[in-house]
Design an enzyme around this catalytic site. Structure first.
Site, PDB file in Angstrom:
ATOM      1  N   PHE A 124      64.262  60.483 -17.877  1.00 22.72           N
ATOM      2  CA  PHE A 124      65.359  59.601 -18.278  1.00 22.72           C
ATOM      3  C   PHE A 124      65.108  59.107 -19.695  1.00 22.72           C
ATOM      4  O   PHE A 124      63.965  59.084 -20.164  1.00 22.72           O
ATOM      5  CB  PHE A 124      65.471  58.410 -17.310  1.00 22.72           C
ATOM      6  N   GLN A 245      75.115  46.922 -23.895  1.00 19.15           N
ATOM      7  CA  GLN A 245      74.807  48.347 -23.964  1.00 19.15           C
ATOM      8  C   GLN A 245      76.069  49.194 -23.841  1.00 19.15           C
ATOM      9  O   GLN A 245      76.852  49.031 -22.907  1.00 19.15           O
ATOM     10  CB  GLN A 245      73.841  48.726 -22.844  1.00 19.15           C
ATOM     11  N   HIS A 247      77.008  52.745 -22.954  1.00 21.27           N
ATOM     12  CA  HIS A 247      76.441  53.961 -22.359  1.00 21.27           C
ATOM     13  C   HIS A 247      76.978  55.153 -23.132  1.00 21.27           C
ATOM     14  O   HIS A 247      78.186  55.238 -23.381  1.00 21.27           O
ATOM     15  CB  HIS A 247      76.825  54.070 -20.880  1.00 21.27           C
ATOM     16  N   LEU A 257      81.674  56.367 -15.558  1.00 19.97           N
ATOM     17  CA  LEU A 257      80.296  56.675 -15.952  1.00 19.97           C
ATOM     18  C   LEU A 257      79.885  58.093 -15.590  1.00 19.97           C
ATOM     19  O   LEU A 257      80.127  58.566 -14.479  1.00 19.97           O
ATOM     20  CB  LEU A 257      79.349  55.680 -15.261  1.00 19.97           C
ATOM     21  N   ARG A 291      69.466  54.598 -24.977  1.00 21.12           N
ATOM     22  CA  ARG A 291      70.930  54.623 -24.989  1.00 21.12           C
ATOM     23  C   ARG A 291      71.535  54.088 -26.286  1.00 21.12           C
ATOM     24  O   ARG A 291      72.537  54.619 -26.763  1.00 21.12           O
ATOM     25  CB  ARG A 291      71.461  53.826 -23.795  1.00 21.12           C
ATOM     26  N   HIS A 358      78.817  49.197 -20.945  1.00 20.17           N
ATOM     27  CA  HIS A 358      78.207  49.515 -19.653  1.00 20.17           C
ATOM     28  C   HIS A 358      77.420  48.362 -19.053  1.00 20.17           C
ATOM     29  O   HIS A 358      77.482  48.129 -17.843  1.00 20.17           O
ATOM     30  CB  HIS A 358      77.281  50.728 -19.860  1.00 20.17           C
ATOM     31  N   ARG A 402      68.445  48.064 -22.874  1.00 20.60           N
ATOM     32  CA  ARG A 402      67.843  48.400 -21.587  1.00 20.60           C
ATOM     33  C   ARG A 402      67.608  49.897 -21.480  1.00 20.60           C
ATOM     34  O   ARG A 402      68.470  50.698 -21.845  1.00 20.60           O
ATOM     35  CB  ARG A 402      68.760  47.959 -20.436  1.00 20.60           C
TER      36      ARG A 402
END
Length: 592
Positions: A124, A245, A247, A257, A291, A358, A402
């Protein structure tokens, strides 16, 4: 009117939890298993809470797929936060992660499995081995429905523990005494329209985010910042709300999403020339950079004329090369979303995507036990009887940005920590509930009565749309002081309009117009805090990318923003750079 207020129905509990997402139900489970009387309020059925939308995974350094340890996870989280995260809270979360995930496994959460039976883990964005040397497989996944699996697991455990759920109820306001202690909430039962006083020895806010203040959002319609609005009206600060954030991969034109897990499984981003452009921006991590970094890179490609489609307004996410079998096994929901909302089958064609709001990194300030902290005279001051967990809280483990999969981890680690801290205080041994001042109850009712009795005014939907459009135009991926200051001015005008909204239907039973007007009052507080906090931070850090000040300024801005609704003022407090047991990670440039 006064007589009516005095006869409001009342219920008493040891603990009232507002919100039935992952953090609220992880907390309530700890409380119910300890034998406390617990009420969990939710605007929707618990398994419809927004945690259900989390797709890619929950992070933990299990080391099932590649070498890993919690210290590397901590470093990645500090670096991902652009050094605005509190390092004591980050250490606590990353140390607790493996146990929290194994606990979910023992609860019955259906993680995907490796051939040897261990939990499957995928790479990730921003998660690395050996302090940034290479990507690591740390995201524990249940296909692309990890949040869905987590939420159903926690709900089933809560049912077994006899947690009391108040479904389709909306909390209105915190009830405080003169000492500032929180003694419960006023709450609206949507089905009947009746307002109740729910007395509690401890109140937990777990109301999630407020992404619906933007026009384009991956958030559910229920994400209206209710806990933040309640805290702000009660005189408590909101922390770090300039950091939101975007995304990288919301479906273009729809906002739905597309999980980062797609890139974790090997998906890549392409511009109109078919170029894998992230290799230019992040040579090491490429499409798996954090991100904020990927979103800015995509936005830059579009601004420089390399966007895709007839209008050059999006980027393509290609995953056909990873094979139909992997897509059907690991990303089945993503294929369904792409077909329904993007009109493409990702087995054959790339998905059109664009950065979309997001997640809020800021929120209600708390310590590592979830206890809400007021900020007065340059000191943290615990608010007796009040906790906050999950996305509505600023613990602060996410800082300015994040890392993906740290959100689900945040929910279970701090939901459990808050539950344990409350249990240790033994609310069941407290002799009686404290008397709630009538003035506190009346203040809440007066707010509702003004809505009920207003015969004319602003249309709720028009004001909400004005807010969303203004936030979209003035608080985007790239920001300028001119845009932000215009946004502050506009939002102050919109806030005045929020105070004068009106709806024709005055019925009580399932009056959605009434509920949306109450939600708008909460969104107003969050939007005001966001624009003012952003306009005042004269640096670029994490998700706050300011063209006028493109560099991070550690000398002047290693500070948390504290916004107060009263007089709409700002104060600042230092970031906690000292971890619990290990040496601090000093700030340095973020490269990927």
């Amino acid at each position: 009117m006064a007589a009516v207020k005095k006869t409001l129905p009342r219920r008493q509990f040891d603990v009232v939890v507002v919100g039935a997402g992952g953090s609220g139900m992880r907390c309530s489970l700890q409380l119910a298993q300890a034998g406390l009387s617990v009420a969990v309020l939710s605007k929707v059925f618990p398994t419809r809470s927004h945690t259900v939308a989390a797709q890619g995974g929950v992070s933990a350094s299990l080391g099932n797929m590649s070498e890993d340890n919690w210290y590397w996870h901590m470093y990645d989280t500090v670096k991902g936060s652009d050094w605005l995260g509190d390092q004591d809270a980050i250490e606590f979360m990353c140390r607790e992660a493996p146990n929290a995930v194994y606990e979910l496994e023992h609860f019955g959460m259906p993680f995907d499995r490796n051939a040897d039976g261990t939990i499957y883990q995928r790479p990730f964005g921003g998660h690395t081995a050996n302090f940034g040397e290479k990507p690591v497989q740390r995201a524990c996944a249940a296909a692309d429905r990890t949040g869905h699996a987590m939420l159903h697991t926690l709900y089933q455990r809560n049912v077994a523990a006899r947690t009391q759920f108040f479904v389709e109820w909306m909390a209105l306001d915190l009830l405080r005494n003169e000492a500032g202690d929180v003694l419960g909430v006023t709450a609206l039962e949507m089905e009947t329209g009746e307002i109740y006083v729910l007395e509690a020895k401890t109140t937990v806010l777990a109301t999630g985010g407020a992404g619906r203040i933007w026009a384009a959002s991956t958030n559910a319609f229920i994400n209206t910042g209710d806990g933040l609005g309640m805290a702000a009206r009660a005189g408590l600060p909101l922390q770090d709300l300039e950091f939101w954030q975007f995304h990288p991969t919301g479906v273009a034109g729809a906002g739905v999403l597309i999980t980062e897990g797609v890139r974790g499984e090997g998906g890549i981003l392409l511009n109109k020339d078919g170029e894998r452009f992230m290799e230019r921006y992040a040579p090491t991590l490429k499409d798996l950079a954090p991100r904020d970094f990927v979103s800015r890179s995509m936005d830059q490609e579009i601004k420089e004329g390399r966007g895709c489609g007839p209008n050059g307004d999006h980027i393509l996410l290609k995953l056909d090369h990873i094979g139909a079998e992997t897509i059907m096994k690991r990303l089945p929901s993503i294929r369904e979303i792409a077909i329904k909302f993007g009109n493409v089958d990702p087995i054959k064609d790339p998905i059109p995507v664009i950065p979309t709001i997001h997640y809020q990194m800021g929120g209600i300030p708390t310590d590592i036990n979830g206890q809400v902290m007021d900020w007065a005279n340059g000191q943290n001051k615990p608010v007796h009887g009040l906790y906050a967990v999950g996305e509505c809280a600023a613990t602060s483990v996410h800082g300015a940005n994040r890392l993906g999969t740290n959100s689900l981890l945040d929910l279970i680690v701090f939901g459990r920590a808050a539950g344990n801290h409350i249990v240790a205080s033994h609310p069941e041994r407290q002799h009686a509930h404290q008397a709630i001042p009538e003035s506190s109850i009346e203040h809440s009712l007066d707010r509702v009565d003004k809505l009920e009795t207003r015969a004319s005014g602003e249309n709720v939907y028009e004001v909400h749309n004005a807010m969303r459009d203004s936030m979209q135009a003035h608080c985007g991926v790239f920001r300028t002081l001119k845009l932000l200051n215009e946004g502050v001015t506009q939002m102050e005008q919109i806030a005045d309009r929020c105070d004068n909204v009106y709806f024709k239907d005055k019925s009580k039973v399932w009056n959605t117009a009434r509920i949306e007007a109450l939600e708008l009052a909460n969104m107003k507080e969050v939007a005001l805090a966001t624009t003012k906090s952003a306009a005042n931070r004269t640096e670029s850090r994490g998700a706050h990318a300011l063209d006028d000040h493109p560099e991070r300024d550690d000398d002047n801005w290693l500070l948390h923003t504290m916004w107060f609704s009263e007089n709409r003022r700002l104060e600042y407090k230092p970031v906690q750079m000292k971890p619990l047991t290990v040496e601090s990670f000093p700030p340095k440039a973020r490269t990927f």
